[in-house]
Design a protein around this motif. Structure first.
Motif, PDB file in Angstrom:
ATOM      1  N   LYS A   1      -6.741  -5.984  -6.860  1.00 37.17           N
ATOM      2  CA  LYS A   1      -7.243  -5.556  -5.549  1.00 37.17           C
ATOM      3  C   LYS A   1      -8.150  -6.654  -4.947  1.00 37.17           C
ATOM      4  N   SER A   2      -8.562  -7.578  -5.630  1.00 38.20           N
ATOM      5  CA  SER A   2      -9.398  -8.943  -5.366  1.00 38.20           C
ATOM      6  C   SER A   2      -9.174  -9.947  -6.039  1.00 38.20           C
ATOM      7  N   GLN A  51       0.765  -1.199   0.050  1.00 40.72           N
ATOM      8  CA  GLN A  51      -0.026  -0.084  -0.121  1.00 40.72           C
ATOM      9  C   GLN A  51       0.979   1.180  -0.129  1.00 40.72           C
ATOM     10  N   GLN A  52       0.544   2.133  -0.964  1.00 47.08           N
ATOM     11  CA  GLN A  52       1.166   3.431  -1.113  1.00 47.08           C
ATOM     12  C   GLN A  52       1.311   4.415   0.338  1.00 47.08           C
ATOM     13  N   TYR A 108      -2.669  -9.586   2.437  1.00 42.34           N
ATOM     14  CA  TYR A 108      -2.197  -8.199   2.319  1.00 42.34           C
ATOM     15  C   TYR A 108      -2.161  -7.487   0.979  1.00 42.34           C
ATOM     16  N   GLY A 109      -2.158  -8.388   0.028  1.00 44.93           N
ATOM     17  CA  GLY A 109      -2.049  -8.018  -1.335  1.00 44.93           C
ATOM     18  C   GLY A 109      -1.908  -8.882  -2.200  1.00 44.93           C
ATOM     19  N   MET A 110      -2.075  -8.883  -3.792  1.00 44.85           N
ATOM     20  CA  MET A 110      -1.983  -9.484  -4.608  1.00 44.85           C
ATOM     21  C   MET A 110      -1.267  -8.977  -5.889  1.00 44.85           C
ATOM     22  N   MET A 111      -0.531  -9.793  -6.788  1.00 46.30           N
ATOM     23  CA  MET A 111       0.138  -9.062  -7.992  1.00 46.30           C
ATOM     24  C   MET A 111       0.076 -10.255  -8.984  1.00 46.30           C
ATOM     25  N   TYR A 151       0.227 -12.259  -0.693  1.00 50.39           N
ATOM     26  CA  TYR A 151       1.160 -12.171   0.549  1.00 50.39           C
ATOM     27  C   TYR A 151       0.277 -12.047   1.779  1.00 50.39           C
ATOM     28  N   SER A 152       0.713 -12.685   2.773  1.00 48.46           N
ATOM     29  CA  SER A 152      -0.144 -12.467   3.919  1.00 48.46           C
ATOM     30  C   SER A 152       0.224 -11.347   4.902  1.00 48.46           C
TER      31      SER A 152
END
Length: 451
Positions: A322-323, A78-79, A356-359, A383-384
């Motif tokens: 985002k999801s 997150q920025q 925490y996020g995905m890519m 990532y968690s």
């Protein structure tokens, strides 16, 4: 995209170069039609050139975007939030507020023109159609109409007025004036834009006078008629007025000897200057991506992962998700969770609250780190939050090597100008410790600058 402020600066620098080129080389030439084209093309080019890769005309870029991106690991962060009350935003606000004032002024002028049109009647004088205004005005034309108060002028005056304004109409000179009025709204803070706007109007008058005389009108009679025409009445800044403001300069230019064709070389000389200036201030698409990537390294939490030491990496696409709904489940992806391979079913069973996020990384990324999965269509990395905390702790302890000099702590990287960075290598685990010993046990970020 790079900063809007950078774009504004680039546009206004080239507008200044274009005006200075005109003032220094072209202003005294009698090639008024070429000067008109120079202004129009120059204004359009000024707004377009920051998006063009003009630097490629001068040199080949040393670091392809794909290679740069290949150095980066799969991560999502997150920025860091930024305050809206920044100097850059204040500048934008001032530009917009004053620009709106100029826009309102232009609208009022157009409304005045509408009022004049309403209080006019269509009429004909010899072969010229015009709008006969019911009250005194300074003769002018706008788009395809000529406006004047006929009772205000004698017959000889009308002949020269119609000859003059008819050329404005047929040359669609009103579009030039409107274009540079809009340019003034956008770039009101640039003094060279004000000078350019004035020069454009002058050049249109010179061009029109030249064409009137080319039609066989006696020069001396025409000049005397300009001095005798009544100047009383309403006038509009947005129109092609029968202009008296620059009358002395107009008469001087009419009496000026025509420029030699050898003077055309000045246009050929000016062209590379404009292109070179544009190249000097252009942020090419490749440099833009490098700048963005460097900002990511600075402002976001890096996941330090292993990359082969010397392998050339192919370009690949990478984007944040985002999801899970953004994942194309018809594709056969390699699924990773905290860098561990999972089946598709196990991956989609992970609770979203734990993520925490995905890519997403396209197929090219497989050749970088997961050559055994080359049959896959790409990588989905997740990532968690627990892994995020571990990365933050590890990143703080990473070893930075800048141009071969070891630096402890990220402050040394933060002090770098992103435009001076040529490449970044990321090492971890055994590869890092073999090369840098215990200092590299938390990972190594190798930065090479252009110097």
């Amino acid at each position: 995209m790079y900063s809007l402020l950078a774009y504004i600066i680039q546009v206004n620098i080239l507008l200044a170069v274009i005006y200075l080129g005109y003032y220094g080389l072209l202003k005294r030439l009698t090639f008024y039609r070429l000067n008109r084209g120079f202004f129009l093309i120059g204004a359009v080019f000024s707004f377009a050139y920051p998006f063009l890769d003009i630097k490629s005309l001068f040199r080949k870029h040393v670091e392809p975007v794909g290679k740069w991106l290949g150095y980066l690991p799969d991560f999502y962060t997150q920025q860091v939030g930024k305050s809206a009350y920044t100097l850059e935003n204040v500048i934008y606000s001032c530009i917009v507020i004053v620009g709106l004032w100029f826009a309102v002024r232009l609208c009022l002028q157009l409304l005045s023109l509408l009022r004049i049109h309403i209080y006019s009647r269509k009429a004909i004088w010899k072969t010229y159609w015009y709008q006969n205004v019911l009250f005194p005005i300074v003769p002018f034309s706008f788009l395809n109409k000529i406006y004047l108060h006929k009772e205000q002028h004698q017959e000889p005056e009308l002949y020269n007025i119609f000859k003059h304004e008819d050329i404005h109409v047929k040359g669609i000179h009103s579009m030039d004036i409107l274009m540079f009025e809009i340019l003034l709204i956008v770039c009101w803070y640039n003094p060279f834009v004000w000078l350019m706007r004035r020069a454009v109007r002058q050049n249109l008058e010179y061009l029109t006078d030249q064409q009137v005389l080319n039609k066989g009108v006696d020069r001396q009679t025409y000049q005397y008629s300009l001095l005798n025409i009544s100047k009383q009445g309403a006038s509009l800044g947005v129109s092609n007025q029968f202009n008296f403001k620059f009358l002395k300069k107009r008469i001087m230019m009419m009496n000026k000897k025509k420029s030699s064709k050898l003077q055309l070389s000045k246009y050929a000389f000016l062209l590379p200057i404009v292109i070179f200036s544009a190249g000097a201030f252009t942020i090419s698409k490749a440099d833009e991506k490098i700048t963005e990537t460097t900002e990511v390294v600075r402002e976001k939490q890096l996941d330090i992962t292993t990359r082969p030491d010397t392998t050339k990496t192919p370009p690949f696409e990478a984007k944040f998700l985002k999801s899970k709904s953004e994942i194309d489940q018809t594709q056969d992806y390699l699924y990773l969770y905290d860098r561990k391979v999972l089946s598709k079913d196990d991956f989609f069973q992970i609770d979203d609250s734990e993520l925490y996020g995905m890519m997403f990384s396209s197929k090219g990324a497989l050749k970088v780190r997961y050559a055994d999965y080359n049959d896959k269509d790409g990588i989905i990395s997740a990532y968690s939050k627990e892994e995020r905390d571990r990365q933050q702790e590890q990143r703080a302890k990473a070893l930075y090597v800048i141009d071969g000099v070891m630096q402890e702590g990220k402050e040394s990287m933060d002090a770098l100008d992103p435009n001076e960075i040529e490449s970044i290598d990321v090492l971890k685990d055994k590869t890092a410790t073999e090369r840098y010993g215990d200092k590299g046990k938390y990972g190594v970020i190798i930065i090479t600058t252009k110097k």
